[in-house]
Structure formats: structure tokens, C-alpha cells
Design an enzyme around this catalytic site. Structure first.
Site, PDB file in Angstrom:
ATOM      1  N   THR A 127       0.819  -1.223   0.000  1.00 52.33           N
ATOM      2  CA  THR A 127       0.000   0.000   0.000  1.00 52.33           C
ATOM      3  C   THR A 127       0.846   1.264   0.000  1.00 52.33           C
ATOM      4  OG1 THR A 127      -1.640  -1.253   1.246  1.00 52.33           O
ATOM      5  CG2 THR A 127      -1.910   1.144   1.202  1.00 52.33           C
ATOM      6  N   GLN A 243      -4.271 -16.974   1.038  1.00 49.53           N
ATOM      7  CA  GLN A 243      -3.840 -17.436   2.371  1.00 49.53           C
ATOM      8  C   GLN A 243      -3.903 -16.283   3.383  1.00 49.53           C
ATOM      9  OE1 GLN A 243      -0.717 -20.294   2.712  1.00 49.53           O
ATOM     10  NE2 GLN A 243       0.165 -19.328   4.518  1.00 49.53           N
ATOM     11  N   GLU A 244      -3.512 -15.082   2.938  1.00 52.12           N
ATOM     12  CA  GLU A 244      -3.600 -13.912   3.826  1.00 52.12           C
ATOM     13  C   GLU A 244      -5.047 -13.680   4.246  1.00 52.12           C
ATOM     14  OE1 GLU A 244      -1.819 -10.347   2.274  1.00 52.12           O
ATOM     15  OE2 GLU A 244      -2.781  -9.061   3.761  1.00 52.12           O
TER      16      GLU A 244
HETATM   17  C1  LIG Z   1      -3.971  -1.356  10.433  1.00 54.49           C
HETATM   18  C2  LIG Z   1      -3.654  -1.557   8.986  1.00 54.49           C
HETATM   19  C3  LIG Z   1      -2.654  -2.441   8.624  1.00 54.49           C
HETATM   20  C4  LIG Z   1      -2.312  -2.618   7.292  1.00 54.49           C
HETATM   21  N1  LIG Z   1      -1.261  -3.434   6.954  1.00 54.49           N
HETATM   22  C5  LIG Z   1      -0.803  -3.424   5.683  1.00 54.49           C
HETATM   23  C6  LIG Z   1       0.410  -4.104   5.333  1.00 54.49           C
HETATM   24  O1  LIG Z   1       1.048  -4.758   6.180  1.00 54.49           O
HETATM   25  N2  LIG Z   1       0.857  -4.018   4.060  1.00 54.49           N
HETATM   26  C7  LIG Z   1       0.181  -3.322   3.110  1.00 54.49           C
HETATM   27  O2  LIG Z   1       0.651  -3.283   1.971  1.00 54.49           O
HETATM   28  N3  LIG Z   1      -0.969  -2.689   3.389  1.00 54.49           N
HETATM   29  C8  LIG Z   1      -1.471  -2.710   4.653  1.00 54.49           C
HETATM   30  N4  LIG Z   1      -2.626  -2.044   4.960  1.00 54.49           N
HETATM   31  C9  LIG Z   1      -3.330  -1.331   3.912  1.00 54.49           C
HETATM   32  C10 LIG Z   1      -4.656  -1.952   3.523  1.00 54.49           C
HETATM   33  O3  LIG Z   1      -4.476  -3.169   2.877  1.00 54.49           O
HETATM   34  C11 LIG Z   1      -5.409  -0.923   2.692  1.00 54.49           C
HETATM   35  O4  LIG Z   1      -5.761   0.145   3.564  1.00 54.49           O
HETATM   36  C12 LIG Z   1      -6.636  -1.492   2.021  1.00 54.49           C
HETATM   37  O5  LIG Z   1      -6.287  -2.410   1.015  1.00 54.49           O
HETATM   38  C13 LIG Z   1      -7.527  -0.394   1.401  1.00 54.49           C
HETATM   39  O6  LIG Z   1      -6.771   0.480   0.614  1.00 54.49           O
HETATM   40  P1  LIG Z   1      -6.908   2.056   0.824  1.00 54.49           P
HETATM   41  O7  LIG Z   1      -6.726   2.329   2.274  1.00 54.49           O
HETATM   42  O8  LIG Z   1      -6.024   2.730  -0.128  1.00 54.49           O
HETATM   43  O9  LIG Z   1      -8.422   2.391   0.485  1.00 54.49           O
HETATM   44  P2  LIG Z   1      -8.992   2.725  -0.969  1.00 54.49           P
HETATM   45  O10 LIG Z   1      -8.500   1.738  -1.949  1.00 54.49           O
HETATM   46  O11 LIG Z   1      -8.774   4.157  -1.233  1.00 54.49           O
HETATM   47  O12 LIG Z   1     -10.554   2.473  -0.719  1.00 54.49           O
HETATM   48  C14 LIG Z   1     -11.431   3.458  -0.162  1.00 54.49           C
HETATM   49  C15 LIG Z   1     -12.851   2.914  -0.247  1.00 54.49           C
HETATM   50  O13 LIG Z   1     -13.201   2.738  -1.627  1.00 54.49           O
HETATM   51  C16 LIG Z   1     -13.650   1.402  -1.828  1.00 54.49           C
HETATM   52  N5  LIG Z   1     -13.257   0.918  -3.149  1.00 54.49           N
HETATM   53  C17 LIG Z   1     -12.028   0.968  -3.728  1.00 54.49           C
HETATM   54  N6  LIG Z   1     -12.055   0.359  -4.915  1.00 54.49           N
HETATM   55  C18 LIG Z   1     -13.319  -0.076  -5.107  1.00 54.49           C
HETATM   56  C19 LIG Z   1     -13.987  -0.800  -6.144  1.00 54.49           C
HETATM   57  N7  LIG Z   1     -13.335  -1.211  -7.253  1.00 54.49           N
HETATM   58  N8  LIG Z   1     -15.294  -1.073  -6.002  1.00 54.49           N
HETATM   59  C20 LIG Z   1     -15.969  -0.685  -4.880  1.00 54.49           C
HETATM   60  N9  LIG Z   1     -15.392  -0.017  -3.864  1.00 54.49           N
HETATM   61  C21 LIG Z   1     -14.098   0.281  -3.972  1.00 54.49           C
HETATM   62  C22 LIG Z   1     -12.955   0.590  -0.748  1.00 54.49           C
HETATM   63  O14 LIG Z   1     -13.642  -0.632  -0.506  1.00 54.49           O
HETATM   64  C23 LIG Z   1     -13.018   1.550   0.429  1.00 54.49           C
HETATM   65  O15 LIG Z   1     -14.256   1.470   1.060  1.00 54.49           O
HETATM   66  C24 LIG Z   1      -3.019  -1.899   6.289  1.00 54.49           C
HETATM   67  C25 LIG Z   1      -4.047  -1.042   6.657  1.00 54.49           C
HETATM   68  C26 LIG Z   1      -4.361  -0.851   7.976  1.00 54.49           C
HETATM   69  C27 LIG Z   1      -5.435   0.122   8.334  1.00 54.49           C
END
Ligand SMILES: Cc1cc2nc3c(=O)[nH]c(=O)nc-3n(C[C@H](O)[C@H](O)[C@H](O)COP(=O)(O)OP(=O)(O)OC[C@H]3O[C@@H](n4cnc5c(N)ncnc54)[C@H](O)[C@@H]3O)c2cc1C
Length: 381
Positions: A127, A243-244
Site C-alpha cells: 500500500t 492465504q492472507e
Molecule cells: C492497520 C492496517 C494495517 C495494514 N497493513 C498493511 C500491510 O502490512 N501491508 C500493506 O501493503 N498494506 C497494509 N494495509 C493497507 C490496507 O491493505 C489498505 O488500507 C486497504 O487495502 C484499502 O486500501 P486504501 O486504504 O487505499 O483504500 P482505498 O482503496 O482508497 O478504498 C477506499 C474505499 O473505496 C472502496 N473501493 C475501492 N475500490 C473499489 C472498487 N473497485 N469497487 C468498490 N469499492 C471500492 C474501498 O472498498 C473503500 O471502502 C493496512 C491497513 C491498515 C489500516
């Protein structure tokens, strides 16, 4: 219904893990929540006990067993006590396949003994501030210069972000090639130009170090690439994400079971209008509904574990497990908090902490919406 997932050796292992956590984690976790991080020593102690890298071959210090039931035991026991600061499931459930299955012999020798002993803590950095769900939108680059890649970019929300020694970084080796230009590189603690940003303040999971990472002209040897050639990163990620997601589902069901159990006890002891609150039909019906849903979730997730062990768990199976169990978890904990009345809002009650800690479950590892996309796409629309 009887849970028949585990054999005798898993149950014995569970006793060992439970005893370890009672001794080494329970007395300290509240302090770690204040510190915003768990000490590295607890990783080493857990490693000595054999809690990491079950699938790491014995010659590299692991158990040489590919059986996700051991992973489930560790995660369930950690979840039962609410020790959400321990990033063990990220290391064990998420990262092991990258380090065990995607590494060459030389990399195995360098990294696997430390992985299994808990001396090398791992993380994965997908991310970025501008791209989470839309992974193809990442901007971190790794451009080849001789026997190195030069990595530039920024990652955020990285679990084990502060404690990690080995970070699998998702980067673009060919920014013009889309998903096919994505490669996984292992960036090591201490590499010049690699720095950590803030240990982020979250609404829950306060003992977990979730951090920003910065890469400024980091020279990463080609010898730290996962896979034989550039451009395999996306396929590798897609292979390991089920798996994750199953791991998150295992934690979701364990947390839901635990909160339900303590809530039932609370409803027996709390009195209102001359009787226990469990004697109100509303309470009984609500608990009956939640108990039913958790049990159904439990059996689906156990079936997914069996499928994973058999190499048959699909991305769709895992997406179903992830979204449904985590939505159930957050709903159940919210309802159970309501049954605690004002005490449910007090942090000294486990249900309050569980409410805060659980909120992220429907977000990380792929949001509920993205899980539904994966399932929906499988219909061929
Ligand atoms: C505590 C914590 C630990 C984490 N650990 C890790 C880690 O170890 N490594 C890592 O790489 N990441 C990590 N993450 C990141 C996490 O995987 C992302 O926050 C998550 O995948 C969502 O991405 P984003 O925050 O950019 O939200 P966005 O992608 O901006 O999404 C915002 C909203 O839009 C919606 N949305 C987006 N695309 C679509 C679509 N195509 N259709 C419908 N709705 C959609 C989403 O569902 C969400 O509700 C972590 C996050 C947190 C909060």
C-alpha cells in the site's frame, strides 16, 4: 457441533502456545499498547518455542510441515487473549509463503533461519498513500542498474513497519508494463536510503507497529529479488493473497467466538428489572442469532483451512471467507457491546477493546467491497 479440524498434536501445541502467551504476553500487553509496539524479545522467545515458520524446512531451523492448522492455532490463541499487538500472523501466515516458496537456495540460507527463530521480523509493503485497493496504481519504482535495483517511493500502513528487518516491497521494475512490470524485492533493515516514518496512531490495535516506509535511491541487490525474473510480482501476490485472507478470517471467527463467550457470561450476571439481562427475550434471540452465525462461519473457515492444506483454496473461496467473517465479527462485537450497556463503552471491558481492534478487519487484506468484486467477477460478467 464438534470441531474436528485438529489432531492430537495440534491440541498439544495449542496448550504450549497458550501457556507461553499467558506467561510472556498477557502481563505485558497493556504496557505494549501504551508503547505502541511490542519488544523484539517476545519474537525471539516465541521463535525458541517453535511458533514461527512451520513450513520452513528443517535444515533452515523450521518444522518442515506445511499444515495451516498450526498457523490457525497460534492465531486463535493470540486472538483469544486480545493480543493484537503481536504481528505474528503477518509473519507466519502472510509472509512465510513468500520466503519459503519464492526464494532460491542462497536466499533461503540467508533468511530462513532468522525467519524461524524470530530474529528476522518480516513485513510486506504494497500500500502507498495514493494506492491501496488499486494495487496497479502504485508508484514505487525499482529501476535496474547493473546488479542492483534503485528503489524510490513511499509505502504506508505497513504492519510490523517499525520492527521489521526484511520488507517485501512491491515495486515497478517496468512502469510502462502495468501489472506485468511489477516485481517483489526484499529490502533489508539498514540499507542506505531506507527509512521509517511515523508509527501511525490508530483507533485500535495500539500495540501493533503500523508505519510509513520511505525509499530514497535504495540500492537493492538483484540477489534480493523474489523470483527468477522481473515482472512476476503481481502473479506472486495473487497467488499468496488467498492465504492472507483466510488468516484474517480465522482471526475474525476466533475473536467473534471469544467476545460472544464473555458476553453470554456478562448477560448471566448483569441484573436489570429484577432479573438477569439474559432472561429478556431480546437478549436471548440476539445471542441465539449471533451464536448461529458464528458456528456457521467456523465450519466454512475450517473447510477453507482443509482446502488450503490440499492446495485447493481458490481466490473466490478466500474472498467469501474474508468478507463474510469480518463483517460478522464487527457486527457481533457491536451488538455484544450494546448488551454490556455503559460498561461496554469502558476500555477496561474486553468488549470495548475488541470493538476498536476489530474495525480494521473489513478493510485490510482487501476491503469487503474488493472481496465482493472478486466473487462477482467469477460469474463471468
Ligand atoms: C492497520 C492496517 C494495517 C495494514 N497493513 C498493511 C500491510 O502490512 N501491508 C500493506 O501493503 N498494506 C497494509 N494495509 C493497507 C490496507 O491493505 C489498505 O488500507 C486497504 O487495502 C484499502 O486500501 P486504501 O486504504 O487505499 O483504500 P482505498 O482503496 O482508497 O478504498 C477506499 C474505499 O473505496 C472502496 N473501493 C475501492 N475500490 C473499489 C472498487 N473497485 N469497487 C468498490 N469499492 C471500492 C474501498 O472498498 C473503500 O471502502 C493496512 C491497513 C491498515 C489500516
Amino acid at each position: 457441533m464438534r470441531r474436528d479440524l485438529f489432531d492430537e498434536e495440534h491440541l498439544l501445541f495449542r496448550e504450549t502456545v497458550r501457556e507461553f502467551l499467558t506467561r510472556e504476553v498477557v502481563p505485558h500487553h497493556a504496557q505494549w499498547e501504551k508503547d505502541g509496539i511490542v519488544p523484539r524479545e517476545v519474537w525471539k522467545k516465541a521463535g525458541e518455542l517453535g511458533m514461527f515458520g512451520f513450513s520452513v524446512p528443517e535444515e533452515f531451523g523450521g518444522a518442515g510441515i506445511t499444515d495451516f492448522r498450526y498457523n490457525a492455532v497460534v492465531l486463535e490463541e493470540i486472538t483469544r487473549i486480545g493480543a493484537t499487538g503481536l504481528g505474528f500472523s503477518l509473519h507466519n501466515d502472510v509472509m512465510a509463503p513468500y520466503f519459503v516458496d519464492l526464494t532460491n537456495e542462497e536466499q533461503k540460507q540467508r533468511w530462513l533461519p532468522g525467519f524461524a527463530s524470530g530474529e528476522l521480523i518480516t513485513a510486506i509493503a504494497m500500500t502507498e498513500p495514493g494506492a491501496g485497493s488499486d494495487l496497479q496504481g502504485i508508484r514505487t519504482t525499482a529501476l535496474r542498474e547493473g546488479d542492483h535495483y534503485v528503489v524510490n517511493g513511499q509505502k504506508t500502513f505497513i504492519t510490523n513497519g517499525i520492527n521489521s528487518d526484511l520488507v517485501v516491497v512491491v515495486a515497478k521494475t517496468d512502469p510502462s508494463a502495468g501489472a506485468r512490470g511489477t516485481t517483489l524485492l526484499v529490502v533489508e533493515r539498514g540499507m542506505a536510503g531506507f527509512s521509517r516514518g511515523r508509527n501511525l496512531e490508530k483507533i485500535g490495535m495500539h500495540a501493533q507497529d503500523t508505519a510509513e516506509l520511505f525509499f530514497e535511491n535504495v540500492h537493492v541487490p538483484v540477489a534480493n529479488r523474489l523470483g527468477d525474473e522481473d515482472g512476476q510480482g503481481f502473479v506472486q501476490l495473487m497467488h499468496n493473497l488467498p492465504q492472507e485472507r483466510l488468516s484474517i478470517a480465522v482471526g475474525a471467527v476466533a475473536a467473534a467466538e471469544s467476545v460472544l463467550e464473555t458476553t453470554i457470561e456478562y448477560c448471566k450476571s448483569r441484573k436489570a428489572f429484577g432479573k438477569s439481562i439474559g432472561q429478556f427475550q431480546n437478549t436471548r434471540f440476539l445471542l441465539a442469532e449471533l451464536a448461529t452465525e458464528v458456528e456457521i462461519a467456523r465450519h466454512y473457515v475450517d473447510k477453507c483451512i482443509v482446502a488450503l492444506n490440499a492446495g485447493e483454496l481458490t481466490a473466490v473461496d478466500a474472498a467469501k471467507a474474508k468478507w463474510w467473517t469480518t463483517e460478522l465479527q464487527t457486527k457481533l462485537i457491536d451488538r455484544c457491546l450494546q448488551l454490556h450497556g455503559g460498561y461496554g463503552y469502558m476500555l477496561e471491558y474486553p468488549v470495548a477493546k475488541a470493538w476498536l481492534d476489530s474495525r480494521v478487519q473489513t478493510i485490510y487484506g482487501g476491503t469487503t467491497e474488493i472481496m465482493k468484486e472478486i466473487i462477482g467477477r467469477s460469474f463471468g460478467f
